[in-house]
Scaffold this motif. Structure first.
Motif, PDB file in Angstrom:
ATOM      1  N   SER A  41       0.926  -1.350   0.013  1.00 59.76           N
ATOM      2  CA  SER A  41      -0.168  -0.354  -0.259  1.00 59.76           C
ATOM      3  C   SER A  41       1.163   1.168   0.608  1.00 59.76           C
ATOM      4  CB  SER A  41      -0.738  -0.220   0.876  1.00 59.76           C
ATOM      5  OG  SER A  41      -0.233   0.024   2.678  1.00 59.76           O
ATOM      6  N   THR A  42       0.362   2.749  -0.385  1.00 63.77           N
ATOM      7  CA  THR A  42       0.799   3.586  -0.470  1.00 63.77           C
ATOM      8  C   THR A  42       1.306   3.930   1.127  1.00 63.77           C
ATOM      9  OG1 THR A  42      -1.378   4.913  -0.622  1.00 63.77           O
ATOM     10  CG2 THR A  42      -0.151   4.508  -2.237  1.00 63.77           C
ATOM     11  N   ALA A  43       0.274   3.425   1.869  1.00 61.23           N
ATOM     12  CA  ALA A  43       0.378   3.611   3.553  1.00 61.23           C
ATOM     13  C   ALA A  43       1.727   2.867   3.575  1.00 61.23           C
ATOM     14  CB  ALA A  43      -1.022   3.189   4.289  1.00 61.23           C
ATOM     15  N   GLU A  44       1.947   2.335   3.348  1.00 58.78           N
ATOM     16  CA  GLU A  44       2.761   0.735   4.186  1.00 58.78           C
ATOM     17  C   GLU A  44       4.167   1.452   3.444  1.00 58.78           C
ATOM     18  OE1 GLU A  44       5.200  -3.369   3.526  1.00 58.78           O
ATOM     19  OE2 GLU A  44       4.092  -2.837   2.340  1.00 58.78           O
ATOM     20  N   ALA A  45       4.412   2.232   2.418  1.00 57.46           N
ATOM     21  CA  ALA A  45       5.476   3.295   1.767  1.00 57.46           C
ATOM     22  C   ALA A  45       6.141   4.051   2.158  1.00 57.46           C
ATOM     23  CB  ALA A  45       5.444   3.211  -0.187  1.00 57.46           C
ATOM     24  N   ALA A  46       4.913   4.315   2.923  1.00 59.99           N
ATOM     25  CA  ALA A  46       5.427   6.222   3.611  1.00 59.99           C
ATOM     26  C   ALA A  46       6.095   5.851   5.269  1.00 59.99           C
ATOM     27  CB  ALA A  46       3.546   6.669   3.786  1.00 59.99           C
ATOM     28  N   ILE A  47       5.143   4.101   5.498  1.00 58.11           N
ATOM     29  CA  ILE A  47       5.974   4.023   6.988  1.00 58.11           C
ATOM     30  C   ILE A  47       7.733   3.332   6.766  1.00 58.11           C
ATOM     31  CG2 ILE A  47       6.097   2.509   8.716  1.00 58.11           C
ATOM     32  CD1 ILE A  47       3.128   2.572   8.832  1.00 58.11           C
ATOM     33  N   ILE A  48       8.186   2.829   5.127  1.00 58.53           N
ATOM     34  CA  ILE A  48       9.340   2.326   5.277  1.00 58.53           C
ATOM     35  C   ILE A  48      10.105   3.474   5.295  1.00 58.53           C
ATOM     36  CG2 ILE A  48      10.342   1.500   3.609  1.00 58.53           C
ATOM     37  CD1 ILE A  48       8.525  -0.449   2.502  1.00 58.53           C
TER      38      ILE A  48
END
Length: 320
Positions: free
Chosen positions: A159-166
């Motif tokens: 997800s784009t949310a996971e990308a932001a967290i990474i």
């Protein structure tokens, strides 16, 4: 607004939206609606610049038996704007890594879907070695990334949310994420560039799922709709591909005056190698002859196909 897979939304018993971007995936949405945990589930179906969301088709094609009561109640379209997100100064002192050998400078990308880059953005982009996002988001920003970050390695996330967290956890400050302004605010990232999608009018169609075991099948004559209303229907089917002309024969069942075939997709059935499930989206007019023609077409398709599933019919007005 940025709503790419597997960003999902539920309309719960109190008619309030809950975003479950990082925690839920498509099968979870389907299961939640089917089990009655939520009233409605919303999943992305098609992007205007990057095509069909494959995960949605795969979820629909493999959930026939477990989710026989699930139907499509409607659709809605949202404009999608992507941003390039980096760690904010609050995360610590920025120390640029060594520039990759042979890397050029970012292009002055002036396509209608992206902002021009100023001097400060040049310096920021030189530092980025890794870009994270969902495949759909990366696909919608393909030209921008190729022109302005040709040296960066692209990484697909769920997800784009996971990308932001990474990106927020990369203490080398060499990572960026393609995501939304909302994700930046929630996770504490900084928006380096807005509107980095390749096409300005970038939109995604979302399907609204509901559990409707009491309703008659969508082609049943007892269903009533406003006279002349243009409606849509999504059907999936499988055929014996060893039989010559079987697919053409199946599609020909929709060759009727009140029916227009608008979309065709195929996905592996996972039952045998190179055997497919075909998805057909059609438009039909809700009138006496139109309903009968649809009923005839689906009956004939059932005779030709090995299996057939109607995923729902919906009109132009989104009804919750």
């Amino acid at each position: 607004m940025n709503c790419e897979e597997p960003i999902v939304a539920y309309l719960g018993p109190k008619s309030s939206w809950t975003s479950q971007a990082a925690e839920k995936c498509f099968p979870d949405v389907v299961e939640a609606v089917q089990s009655g945990k939520v009233d409605r589930g919303v999943i992305p179906f098609e992007n205007s610049s990057n095509g069909t969301v494959i995960t949605t088709l795969d979820t629909l094609s493999t959930s026939h038996l477990e989710c026989s009561d699930l139907t499509i109640a409607g659709e809605t379209t949202l404009k999608i704007s992507h941003c390039l997100l980096v760690r904010s100064i609050e995360h610590g002192q920025i120390t640029p890594p060594d520039s990759p050998a042979g890397a050029g400078t970012p292009a002055d990308h002036t396509d209608q879907g992206s902002r021009s880059l100023d001097g400060s953005a040049f310096a920021e982009l030189k530092r980025i070695k890794h870009v994270y996002s969902h495949p759909q988001a990366l696909g919608q920003c393909r030209e921008f990334l190729a022109a302005n970050l040709p040296w960066a390695e692209l990484h697909q996330t769920s997800s784009t949310a996971e990308a932001a967290i990474i990106a927020s956890k990369d203490h080398t400050n060499s990572s960026a994420a393609v995501g939304s302004v909302l994700a930046a605010r929630q996770i504490g990232l900084r928006v380096l560039l807005e509107g980095v999608q390749d096409v300005r009018e970038n939109s995604t169609r979302f399907l609204v799922l509901k559990r409707d075991p009491a309703d008659a099948p969508p082609w049943h004559s007892s269903r009533t709709h406003p006279e002349g209303e243009q409606r849509k229907l999504l059907v999936s089917f499988a055929i014996d591909q060893r039989a010559q002309g079987k697919l053409a024969h199946a599609l020909s069942t929709f060759n009727k005056p009140s029916i227009q075939l608008t979309n065709i997709h195929s996905r592996p059935s996972r039952k045998s190698p190179f055997h497919y499930v075909y998805f057909v989206e059609i438009q039909w007019r809700a009138e006496k002859d139109g309903g009968q023609q649809l009923q005839d077409a689906l009956r004939d398709l059932g005779k030709i196909s090995q299996s057939r599933r109607c995923h729902g019919t919906w009109g132009p007005t989104l009804e919750w």
